[in-house]
Design a protein around this motif. Structure first.
Motif, PDB file in Angstrom:
ATOM      1  N   ALA A 161       0.869  -1.178   0.000  1.00 33.64           N
ATOM      2  CA  ALA A 161       0.000   0.000   0.000  1.00 33.64           C
ATOM      3  C   ALA A 161       0.899   1.218   0.000  1.00 33.64           C
ATOM      4  N   SER A 162       0.615   2.187  -0.882  1.00 37.02           N
ATOM      5  CA  SER A 162       1.517   3.333  -1.000  1.00 37.02           C
ATOM      6  C   SER A 162       0.750   4.582  -1.383  1.00 37.02           C
ATOM      7  N   ILE A 176      -4.777   6.174  -0.521  1.00 35.96           N
ATOM      8  CA  ILE A 176      -3.759   5.153  -0.333  1.00 35.96           C
ATOM      9  C   ILE A 176      -4.070   4.052  -1.337  1.00 35.96           C
ATOM     10  N   MET A 177      -3.127   3.785  -2.226  1.00 38.12           N
ATOM     11  CA  MET A 177      -3.320   2.782  -3.270  1.00 38.12           C
ATOM     12  C   MET A 177      -2.635   1.486  -2.867  1.00 38.12           C
ATOM     13  N   ASN A 178      -3.298   0.360  -3.074  1.00 42.40           N
ATOM     14  CA  ASN A 178      -2.637  -0.922  -2.844  1.00 42.40           C
ATOM     15  C   ASN A 178      -2.801  -1.808  -4.071  1.00 42.40           C
ATOM     16  N   ASP A 179      -1.829  -2.696  -4.245  1.00 40.16           N
ATOM     17  CA  ASP A 179      -1.836  -3.577  -5.425  1.00 40.16           C
ATOM     18  C   ASP A 179      -1.971  -2.755  -6.699  1.00 40.16           C
ATOM     19  N   LYS A 180      -1.361  -1.578  -6.689  1.00 37.13           N
ATOM     20  CA  LYS A 180      -1.295  -0.612  -7.792  1.00 37.13           C
ATOM     21  C   LYS A 180      -2.629   0.040  -8.142  1.00 37.13           C
ATOM     22  N   HIS A 181      -3.715  -0.718  -8.142  1.00 38.35           N
ATOM     23  CA  HIS A 181      -4.960  -0.188  -8.689  1.00 38.35           C
ATOM     24  C   HIS A 181      -6.132  -0.141  -7.708  1.00 38.35           C
ATOM     25  N   ARG A 182      -5.967  -0.700  -6.520  1.00 40.10           N
ATOM     26  CA  ARG A 182      -7.044  -0.669  -5.533  1.00 40.10           C
ATOM     27  C   ARG A 182      -6.845   0.536  -4.623  1.00 40.10           C
ATOM     28  N   ALA A 183      -7.917   1.254  -4.324  1.00 38.10           N
ATOM     29  CA  ALA A 183      -7.792   2.521  -3.606  1.00 38.10           C
ATOM     30  C   ALA A 183      -8.597   2.550  -2.310  1.00 38.10           C
TER      31      ALA A 183
END
Length: 600
Positions: A161-162, A176-183
């Motif tokens: 998550a970044s 905060i985005m995780n797995d590039k595309h999940r927000a």
């Protein structure tokens, strides 16, 4: 420790670069379940209501539920809870993908971030091995670049998550985005992470989730699978066209806001529909961990003006970046959505803010010189350009990065902001869907569709059909939907499953996992407890009942077109009934209600 919960909380002191692992408060977990509820409980106990969102005293809580990481009904969600820089309310943002389950497999129910790092850092978690590392070389990178680098430097199988540049620059609606595309979107949780100099959290877990009664759990899973496969929404509509299946449905029903809610139908809706996406830019479906629905869309565009590849757009971004801005170019909408994912900010607020700017530009309130170009409804290239400027707070993008309310207020025109408590509306007009109007006005984080999705009965007929413009039962149903949603968010399952399953099925999962013996009513009451605790915090933060309202346009300007022409939101009639259904006095939870819920 009972089953379901991992039993541990990871607390990270960013100011001193230290961490500690503590036991989960099991009594709190039994009352607030997990996920949203448990994080709200810890947050309200530890963070003063008058704290500034960017203060060192604010904290960020990332929390999974007792069902997160299990199988059976899209059980792969987590919540982020903090103080919102956009609205000043309690912020709670939900996301799926694979990061939530990985956190559970590492052995934690929650991460608590407190203080502020002196310099940019990222956190790595490999089961019980925790490190706080320098993020100097990651700062300024997109979320996609960040994940790629961490996979090489930490662990290829880590789930991450970044935040992107938008979070670093504290765009007030950064995600905060995780797995590039999940927000974990809306509310600005990414901006709070940026204010703490935290770039990312990377997790690798090799454990599992203890299930108290495996046979009962397996039976519950098969029952849920059958219900999901029997529902037209979860077995046909969402897998075939994703959430964008709603574009034509909502437009034809006449509550598809267009040009900043100046109209309610969009003549070119078909051009941006899920059906058109499937025929043009869709590459394949994608599901979150353990989900049989697979509503995610992997797309690609090769147009030299708007090239790119990624996930989405979902229904809400299609509307916000499309019809709300008068734009019918699906490729432009997809490109703008990619910009959101890569830079980490919310497309609903971004689109609503650009639409607000477009209306003020067309009416001569904002000049071309201020924007740096013309910005009219239908200007696809202008919309995409503004998205890039928002991400970097560049030029006029610095004003857009504050959200539509602050933008409109700066020009003395707050009524042009289609928002509640400074959070922009999603893609349904409350002048038509009267239940959604109540939900927007009373939602604890501002105008939000996923806090009480009354579109389900009002438009989709689930669990039963209600006439959208009718007021009958809407207050009571809205309260019920809000409580059940709080339960769903706390359990760790996906809200979309509730098109097919009910609290009765959730109870079966929960009891089998934890070994407890709750009734469905017990669990719904836990959701009600969460809702009331959020309300108490907001009241202490100065978000009083006068803010349970809607923009003047929604209350006073009748719908000008479509099958519900002439309709307005009748909030003055429904809000008192809603308060009564909640057991509140003039919008304030009574001592009797709080005692009933064990909150006093």
């Amino acid at each position: 420790m009972t089953g379901g919960w991992a039993g541990k909380i990871l607390r990270i002191d960013l100011s001193n670069e230290k961490y500690s692992v503590e036991d989960l408060n099991l009594e709190a977990a039994k009352k607030f379940i997990g996920g949203r509820g448990l994080a709200v409980k810890y947050f309200t106990d530890e963070v003063p209501a008058d704290v500034d969102a960017y203060s060192d005293k604010n904290k960020v809580f990332l929390s999974v539920g007792p069902l997160t990481g299990t199988y059976g009904a899209a059980n792969g969600r987590y919540m982020v809870v903090t103080k919102s820089p956009l609205s000043g309310t309690i912020a709670s943002s939900n996301s799926g993908g694979y990061f939530p389950s990985e956190l559970k497999y590492a052995g934690y129910d929650m991460i608590i971030l407190e203080g502020k790092a002196k310099n940019p850092v990222y956190i790595t978690i490999y089961n019980n091995n925790i490190e706080i590392r320098s993020a100097k070389k990651l700062w300024g990178k997109t979320t996609h670049e960040t994940e790629d680098i961490i996979h090489k430097t930490f662990h290829q199988d880590a789930k991450i998550a970044s935040i992107g540049p938008a979070g670093e620059k504290q765009v007030k609606f950064a995600c905060i985005m995780n797995d590039k595309h999940r927000a974990a979107g809306r509310s600005g949780v990414g901006a709070v992470l940026g204010s703490k100099n935290v770039k990312a959290i990377a997790v690798r877990g090799t454990g599992g989730v203890k299930i108290s009664d495996k046979d009962a759990y397996r039976k519950s899973a098969f029952e849920a699978y059958k219900l999901l496969k029997d529902s037209p929404v979860t077995s046909q509509g969402l897998p075939a066209y994703g959430t964008a299946v709603l574009v034509n449905v909502i437009n034809e029903t006449g509550l598809f806001p267009t040009n900043n809610f100046q109209r309610d139908t969009f003549a070119k809706a078909e051009d941006i529909s899920g059906e058109t996406m499937a025929d043009t830019i869709l590459k394949r479906n994608k599901a979150c961990m353990g989900c049989i629905i697979g509503c995610g869309r992997v797309t690609a565009i090769s147009d030299p003006r708007f090239s790119g590849e990624g996930e989405g757009p979902e229904y809400e971004p299609i509307w916000a970046l499309g019809a709300d801005c008068g734009i019918s170019d699906l490729k432009a909408i997809a490109r703008a959505n990619y910009i959101c994912n890569e830079n980490g900010f919310d497309p609903i607020t971004a689109g609503g803010t650009i639409a607000c700017a477009m209306e003020m530009y067309e009416k001569g309130i904002i000049s071309k010189d201020e924007i740096g170009r013309s910005l009219e409804f239908g200007d696809a290239e202008g919309m995409v350009e503004m998205m890039g400027k928002i991400a970097n707070r560049e030029g006029f993008g610095d004003k857009l990065a504050e959200g539509s309310y602050r933008l409109a207020e700066e020009y003395g025109k707050p009524d042009y902001s289609m928002s509640v408590k400074k959070l922009e509306f999603p893609a349904y007009d409350g002048r038509v869907a009267q239940g959604m109007a109540i939900n927007y006005a009373t939602s604890n984080r501002g105008a939000c569709h996923v806090r009480g999705y009354m579109i389900s009965p009002e438009i989709l007929g689930v669990p039963e059909k209600m006439e959208p413009t009718s007021l009958d039962g809407k207050a009571e149903w809205t309260k019920a939907f809000q409580d059940v949603t709080a339960l769903v968010d706390s359990s760790g399952i996906c809200l979309f499953t509730t098109f097919a399953i009910t609290p009765e099925e959730i109870k079966n999962f929960f009891n089998a996992a934890t070994g407890l013996n709750y009734s469905a009513d017990d669990l719904v009451e836990a959701g009600e407890r969460v809702w009331n605790l959020e309300r108490l915090y907001n009241l202490d933060a100065g978000i009083d009942p006068s803010q349970d309202t809607l923009p003047k346009r929604i209350l006073e300007e009748p719908v000008p077109d479509g099958p519900h022409k002439g309709s307005v939101a009748r909030l003055s009639e429904t809000l008192p009934k809603y308060y009564e259904a909640r057991g509140w006095k003039d919008g304030i939870p009574t001592s009797e209600k709080l005692a009933e819920l064990g909150l006093r």
